[in-house]
Structure formats: structure tokens, C-alpha cells
Design an enzyme around this catalytic site. Structure first.
Site, PDB file in Angstrom:
ATOM      1  N   CYS A  91      -6.219  -6.594 -28.833  1.00 47.25           N
ATOM      2  CA  CYS A  91      -6.393  -5.406 -27.998  1.00 47.25           C
ATOM      3  C   CYS A  91      -5.657  -5.578 -26.663  1.00 47.25           C
ATOM      4  CB  CYS A  91      -7.871  -5.078 -27.817  1.00 47.25           C
ATOM      5  SG  CYS A  91      -8.135  -3.381 -27.239  1.00 47.25           S
ATOM      6  N   HIS A 181     -10.076  -5.006 -33.331  1.00 44.25           N
ATOM      7  CA  HIS A 181     -10.893  -6.151 -32.929  1.00 44.25           C
ATOM      8  C   HIS A 181     -11.454  -6.898 -34.142  1.00 44.25           C
ATOM      9  CE1 HIS A 181     -11.110  -5.604 -28.549  1.00 44.25           C
ATOM     10  NE2 HIS A 181     -10.990  -4.315 -28.812  1.00 44.25           N
ATOM     11  N   GLU A 183     -12.351  -9.886 -34.142  1.00 39.42           N
ATOM     12  CA  GLU A 183     -13.245 -10.942 -33.654  1.00 39.42           C
ATOM     13  C   GLU A 183     -14.662 -10.481 -33.374  1.00 39.42           C
ATOM     14  OE1 GLU A 183     -12.490  -8.974 -29.711  1.00 39.42           O
ATOM     15  OE2 GLU A 183     -11.718  -8.941 -31.740  1.00 39.42           O
TER      16      GLU A 183
END
Length: 198
Positions: A91, A181, A183
Site C-alpha cells: 500500500c 493488504h 498482511e
């Protein structure tokens, strides 16, 4: 074991699943918190690491006046690309990588991408060592207001979305950026939702 430098831009935006995956593969994560006055390594110091992970954050990639560590982070990303050090930007990290290498980022012309949305690989992703398993319509958590409107020279586009064309890319032999994202854990997503609630 591999020493991995992680740049975290906010308290609620940590390495999440990626941290767990990297640790499970023998990576030792050294997380620096420049927003909390921790100093970034120099580009010379980056050579002592085996990889670089730059996480997301609510700021824009050129908000240097409010976030004075961003120029140093861009320098680290540019150095990683120049030296072929494995690097991954998520990001804001991807946006910083774009700017560091000669591309551009702007406020998203189609508005923010928020929530679990679909992402599609390009044909170049089929042979990519990181994103080859991405399938059409893959669900990805998006949480951004900026748009990577022009990728750096030589970058390879790896994924797109209906709202924004540049969702994932590779530059050089070992640097990747993704707008979504991968993660984020449920706990991180819940924290973001609380922070962004009116």
C-alpha cells in the site's frame, strides 16, 4: 537466518500475517518505527540486511512535511532496487516504491478502495516468482485513498482492479509493490475500522 528490515509507519499497521510467514521461514524481522522517532538505517546500513519490507499507513507517499522519515524510506527503496536487494512494499510502501523509482502517485480519481474487493492478474503474473498463484477475481483487502497512476520506467504490471489499473508490479529483479493488504489480520482490520469510524 535472514535479517529483514521492516519499516512501519503507524502503530496499528504492523507486519501481520507477513511477519508470521517470514518468521516461519527463518526470517528475523527488525522493525523500525520512524513515526516514534526511531532512526532509519542509512542506505549503506541497508546492505547488512537480506531484505526490505515497507508497510502501509494513512499518509501519502509525499507527505514529507508531516512525516519527515518518508524521504529516507524512499531512499532505502531506491537503493534496494539499484542493488537487487529483495524488497516488498504494501500500500503506502508500494506508493513510496513508485515515487522512489520515478513513477507518480496522486489522490485516487475514482475515490477510495475500501473493503474486500477483486483483483485480477495480468499475463505477466503467470511467470512471476511472487504473484504467479494470483487467480482472476482474487479477493484482496483494500484500504487506500491514493492511486499509483504512473508506474516507474521498466516496471512490470502484475495485477489490476476495476477501479485502479495499477494494483501490483515488479521493478528490477527483486522488488515488488502491491496496493492491497495481504498482511492484514482480523485484529489489524478491526483497528483500522475503529480509527476511520466517524
Amino acid at each position: 537466518m535472514s535479517r529483514l528490515l521492516v519499516v512501519q509507519h503507524e502503530g496499528s499497521t504492523g507486519p501481520g500475517w507477513w511477519g508470521e510467514w517470514l518468521a516461519a521461514e527463518g526470517g528475523v524481522l527488525e522493525v523500525v518505527h520512524p513515526y516514534a522517532a526511531q532512526e532509519l538505517p542509512t542506505t549503506q546500513g541497508l546492505r547488512t540486511y537480506h531484505g526490505l519490507l515497507v508497510l502501509g499507513g494513512a499518509m501519502g507517499p509525499l507527505d514529507d512535511a508531516d512525516c519527515p522519515w518518508l524521504p529516507g524510506t524512499r531512499d532505502l527503496l531506491a537503493a534496494a532496487v539499484a542493488e537487487g536487494l529483495p524488497a516488498f512494499g504494501i500500500c503506502l510502501g508500494a506508493e513510496l516504491l513508485v515515487v522512489a523509482c520515478g513513477g507518480s502517485v496522486r489522490r485516487g480519481t475514482a475515490g477510495p478502495e475500501l473493503g474486500v474487493l477483486t483483483t485480477d492478474p495480468t499475463s505477466a503474473a503467470a511467470d512471476d516468482p511472487v504473484l504467479s498463484s494470483l487467480r482472476p477475481g482474487a479477493p484482496v483487502l483494500q484500504w487506500h485513498w491514493e492511486e499509483m497512476n504512473r508506474l516507474p520506467p521498466g516496471a512490470v504490471l502484475l495485477a489490476t482492479s476495476p477501479a485502479y489499473r495499477h494494483q501490483a508490479f515488479r521493478i528490477g529483479p527483486a522488488a515488488w509493490g502491491v496496493q492491497g493488504h495481504p498482511e492484514v489480520t482480523p485484529g489489524i482490520a478491526a483497528a483500522w475500522a475503529r480509527e476511520d469510524s466517524p
